[in-house]
Scaffold this motif. Structure first.
Motif, mmCIF file in Angstrom:
data_model
loop_
_atom_site.group_PDB
_atom_site.id
_atom_site.type_symbol
_atom_site.label_atom_id
_atom_site.label_comp_id
_atom_site.label_asym_id
_atom_site.label_seq_id
_atom_site.Cartn_x
_atom_site.Cartn_y
_atom_site.Cartn_z
ATOM 1 N N TYR A 145 12.684 3.982 -0.435
ATOM 2 C CA TYR A 145 11.980 3.461 0.635
ATOM 3 C C TYR A 145 11.944 2.112 0.980
ATOM 4 O O TYR A 145 12.293 1.789 2.149
ATOM 5 N N LEU A 146 11.958 1.171 -0.117
ATOM 6 C CA LEU A 146 12.431 -0.173 0.185
ATOM 7 C C LEU A 146 13.719 -0.679 0.650
ATOM 8 O O LEU A 146 13.758 -1.419 1.362
ATOM 9 N N ASP A 149 10.630 11.067 -10.645
ATOM 10 C CA ASP A 149 10.994 9.771 -10.793
ATOM 11 C C ASP A 149 10.273 9.177 -9.386
ATOM 12 O O ASP A 149 10.883 8.844 -8.139
ATOM 13 N N ARG A 150 9.077 8.974 -9.354
ATOM 14 C CA ARG A 150 8.375 8.089 -8.109
ATOM 15 C C ARG A 150 9.069 6.925 -7.730
ATOM 16 O O ARG A 150 9.006 6.244 -6.815
ATOM 17 N N MET A 151 9.276 6.216 -8.904
ATOM 18 C CA MET A 151 10.133 4.642 -8.832
ATOM 19 C C MET A 151 11.235 4.598 -8.029
ATOM 20 O O MET A 151 11.360 3.906 -7.051
ATOM 21 N N GLY A 152 11.821 5.842 -8.241
ATOM 22 C CA GLY A 152 13.065 5.887 -7.600
ATOM 23 C C GLY A 152 12.817 6.270 -5.881
ATOM 24 O O GLY A 152 13.378 5.622 -5.036
ATOM 25 N N VAL A 153 11.634 6.718 -5.686
ATOM 26 C CA VAL A 153 11.339 7.214 -4.512
ATOM 27 C C VAL A 153 10.897 5.590 -3.589
ATOM 28 O O VAL A 153 11.453 5.309 -2.621
ATOM 29 N N VAL A 154 10.321 4.805 -4.384
ATOM 30 C CA VAL A 154 9.755 3.498 -4.116
ATOM 31 C C VAL A 154 10.899 2.680 -3.657
ATOM 32 O O VAL A 154 11.248 2.119 -2.605
ATOM 33 N N THR A 155 12.096 2.848 -4.684
ATOM 34 C CA THR A 155 13.159 2.118 -4.568
ATOM 35 C C THR A 155 14.045 2.414 -3.226
ATOM 36 O O THR A 155 14.526 1.418 -2.410
ATOM 37 N N HIS A 197 0.735 -1.256 -0.095
ATOM 38 C CA HIS A 197 0.047 -0.120 -0.114
ATOM 39 C C HIS A 197 0.893 1.145 -0.232
ATOM 40 O O HIS A 197 0.684 2.108 -0.701
ATOM 41 N N THR A 198 1.752 1.269 0.901
ATOM 42 C CA THR A 198 2.741 2.516 0.890
ATOM 43 C C THR A 198 3.482 2.948 -0.413
ATOM 44 O O THR A 198 3.595 3.948 -0.625
ATOM 45 N N CYS A 199 3.898 1.805 -0.951
ATOM 46 C CA CYS A 199 4.594 2.052 -2.238
ATOM 47 C C CYS A 199 3.683 2.702 -3.287
ATOM 48 O O CYS A 199 4.049 3.499 -4.199
ATOM 49 N N HIS A 200 2.362 2.023 -3.209
ATOM 50 C CA HIS A 200 1.326 2.756 -4.386
ATOM 51 C C HIS A 200 1.222 4.200 -3.927
ATOM 52 O O HIS A 200 0.798 5.130 -4.782
ATOM 53 N N GLU A 201 1.185 4.581 -2.683
ATOM 54 C CA GLU A 201 0.794 5.888 -2.034
ATOM 55 C C GLU A 201 1.791 6.657 -2.882
ATOM 56 O O GLU A 201 1.787 7.902 -2.971
ATOM 57 N N MET A 202 3.213 6.110 -2.624
ATOM 58 C CA MET A 202 4.234 7.003 -3.267
ATOM 59 C C MET A 202 4.317 7.381 -4.613
ATOM 60 O O MET A 202 4.539 8.389 -5.229
ATOM 61 N N LEU A 203 3.826 6.385 -5.251
ATOM 62 C CA LEU A 203 3.631 6.422 -6.864
ATOM 63 C C LEU A 203 2.741 7.572 -7.135
ATOM 64 O O LEU A 203 2.636 7.992 -8.212
ATOM 65 N N GLU A 204 1.604 7.629 -6.185
ATOM 66 C CA GLU A 204 0.598 8.609 -6.901
ATOM 67 C C GLU A 204 0.726 10.134 -5.993
ATOM 68 O O GLU A 204 0.033 10.922 -6.088
ATOM 69 N N CYS A 254 16.310 12.275 3.418
ATOM 70 C CA CYS A 254 14.805 11.861 3.102
ATOM 71 C C CYS A 254 14.793 11.165 1.900
ATOM 72 O O CYS A 254 15.477 11.418 0.934
ATOM 73 N N TYR A 255 14.079 9.802 1.982
ATOM 74 C CA TYR A 255 14.022 8.890 0.977
ATOM 75 C C TYR A 255 13.020 9.443 -0.066
ATOM 76 O O TYR A 255 13.105 8.890 -1.346
ATOM 77 N N ILE A 256 12.291 10.341 0.093
ATOM 78 C CA ILE A 256 11.238 10.930 -0.912
ATOM 79 C C ILE A 256 11.990 11.987 -1.756
ATOM 80 O O ILE A 256 11.940 11.841 -2.907
ATOM 81 N N CYS A 257 12.299 13.183 -0.966
ATOM 82 C CA CYS A 257 12.788 14.159 -1.655
ATOM 83 C C CYS A 257 14.529 14.441 -1.864
ATOM 84 O O CYS A 257 14.813 15.227 -2.425
#
Length: 412
Positions: A92-93, A84-90, A45-52, A72-75
C-alpha cells in the motif's frame, strides 16, 4: 432549513472564527493542496486498518470494485486477505508513494514513506501484547447523535445532529469494560501537557459522550453493547509522535565498515557502483558521497535511515508511542452535551441573520488558517459557483446553496 451537523472540528472552527466555519462547513471550501499532517495521519490510520484485516476474508478493496483486481495491493489477485498483513501495508505504501508530487523532492517523499513504514513496525513490536488485553468489537464506526433542546429535555432539536467517526470500540478482556479507541499522530512531545490538552479537548470528550448516548439509544447493540450494559468506560488514546530525526552523514569509519561488510545497524545492505566511478548505490539507490581527508563519507539513504529510526524506537519507545486512558466524570460529559444545543442556536442565529464575523486573532493561532490568503485577497465567492483558485469543493462539483438571504459573500 439547513441541517446542522455539529462535530468537534466544526464547533472549534465556529468558536475560533465564524468566517472560517462559513467557508468550510457551509460552502464546503478547502485548499486544493495536500496537507502533510492530514496526509500522514490518514495513512497512519489506513495502515492500522490493514493490519486489523482478518486473513482469509474477502478482499475489501476488490469487494468495492465488485471484481478481483489482479494488481490489488491487498490480495494480489487472490480475492482474499493474506496472512502477511505487513506485506499488505508495504505494498500500500509503495503504491501511494510511487509518484513524487510537485511540491516535494523525491528524497522527502521517500523519507515520509520510510517514517510511516518503520514507525509502524516499531509500533507493532512495542504493543505486541495489546491483542491479549483487548478484543476489537467494532471498527470505523460512523454515528449521528441527536441533539436535545436542553440537558434534561427529551425533545430533539429539529435538523440538528452531532456526528462522529470512531476508530474502533474495544472490550477489555479482564474487566469486560468497553472503551472508545482513538488513534492520533502529532508532532508535539507526548508530555503531560499534551495529554491534558487531549483529555480536556472536545474531540475525545465528544467520542465518549456520543458513544454513551448511542449506547443508551441502542445504536451499539449490533456490536454487543446494549443499553442495559455498564456504560462505556472512557477512551483509550493510542498516540504516535512523528519522527523528528532525519538522514545524517556517516563518519568515515562507519562508511568504511559499510563498504567492506554491507552492514549498518544490524541490517545488511547491497553496495554497488553507480553510473560514475566515484558514485555509490545502496540497495540500488544512489547515495550522497563526500570526500574526506582519510576516505569518503556517505549520507544515509532512506533505507539506512529507517534502520536507525527503528533502533531509536527500540531505545526510547515512549518518545514515539504512548497509550493512555482518558476518563470523564458524568458532570464532564453532561457539560459537553449541554453545550451542543447552545452552539446550534448560535449558529442558527448567525446564519439566519448573515452576521458572520472574522476573528483576525485566529489567522495564525497555532496553525495558519487555510483561508488566510483568500480572506486577505478581498476575493468574493458566490455559493454555487466553481471553487476559487487554490481551493476545491469538499463535497463534489457544486455545493448546496445555503438557505439564507444573501446571494454573494464579500470578503473585502
Amino acid at each position: 432549513m439547513r441541517e446542522l451537523r455539529l462535530s468537534a472540528s466544526s464547533n472549534s472552527d465556529f468558536l475560533s472564527c465564524q468566517r472560517r466555519y462559513q467557508l468550510s462547513h457551509i460552502y464546503g471550501l478547502k485548499t486544493d493542496t495536500d496537507k502533510e499532517s492530514l496526509r500522514v495521519g490518514g495513512r497512519w490510520h489506513t495502515c492500522h486498518e490493514m493490519l486489523e484485516l482478518k486473513p482469509g476474508v474477502f478482499c475489501p478493496r476488490c469487494a468495492k470494485r465488485e471484481e478481483v483486481d489482479v494488481a490489488c495491493y491487498i490480495c494480489e489477485g487472490s480475492g482474499r486477505v493474506p496472512e502477511d498483513r505487513m506485506g499488505v501495508v508495504t505494498r500500500y505504501l509503495n503504491k501511494v508513494y510511487a509518484v513524487t508530487p510537485d511540491n516535494m523532492t523525491a528524497d522527502e517523499w521517500e523519507l515520509e514513506r520510510v517514517n510511516l513504514l518503520y514507525s509502524l513496525i516499531g509500533h507493532q513490536w512495542y504493543y505486541k501484547d495489546t491483542e491479549d488485553r483487548f478484543t476489537i468489537i467494532g471498527s470505523e464506526l460512523k454515528l449521528e447523535i441527536p441533539i436535545y433542546r436542553h440537558q434534561h429535555s427529551k425533545r430533539r432539536m429539529r435538523k440538528a445532529v452531532f456526528v462522529l467517526k470512531m476508530d474502533r470500540l474495544v472490550r477489555e478482556k479482564a474487566t469486560g469494560l468497553v472503551y472508545v479507541w482513538e488513534r492520533k499522530s502529532t508532532s508535539r512531545s507526548l508530555n503531560d501537557d499534551y495529554w491534558q490538552g487531549l483529555t480536556q479537548g472536545d474531540q475525545v470528550t465528544g467520542y465518549v459522550w456520543g458513544a454513551r448516548i448511542a449506547q443508551k439509544l441502542g445504536l451499539l447493540a449490533a456490536y454487543g453493547v446494549s443499553p442495559e450494559d455498564t456504560l462505556i468506560a472512557g477512551a483509550f488514546c493510542d498516540v504516535w509522535h512523528k519522527p523528528t530525526i532525519g538522514p545524517r552523514m556517516l563518519t568515515q569509519k562507519d562508511t568504511r565498515v559499510l563498504m567492506e561488510t554491507g552492514q549498518y545497524l544490524g541490517e545488511v545492505f547491497s553496495i554497488g557502483k553507480g553510473a560514475e566511478d566515484s558514485s555509490t548505490n545502496i540497495n540500488g539507490i544512489p547515495a550522497q558521497v563526500v570526500q574526506g581527508k582519510q576516505g569518503i563519507a556517505i549520507r544515509e539513504t532512506a533505507g539506512m535511515f529507517g534502520a536507525r529510526l527503528l533502533q531509536d524506537i527500540s531505545d526510547r519507545p515512549e518518545f514515539y508511542f504512548q497509550q493512555r486512558p482518558c476518563s470523564y466524570t458524568d458532570a464532564d460529559l453532561a457539560a459537553f452535551g449541554g453545550k451542543q444545543p447552545m452552539l446550534a442556536r448560535q449558529i442558527r442565529y448567525v446564519e439566519g441573520n448573515n452576521i458572520w464575523l472574522a476573528d483576525l486573532h485566529s489567522c495564525n493561532s497555532t496553525f495558519r488558517c487555510e483561508f488566510y490568503d483568500f480572506c486577505r485577497s478581498g476575493a468574493k465567492y458566490t455559493p454555487g459557483d466553481a471553487a476559487p483558485c487554490g481551493y476545491k469543493l469538499g463535497w463534489g462539483s457544486t455545493p448546496p446553496v445555503p438557505e439564507i438571504d444573501n446571494k454573494e459573500i464579500s470578503l473585502e
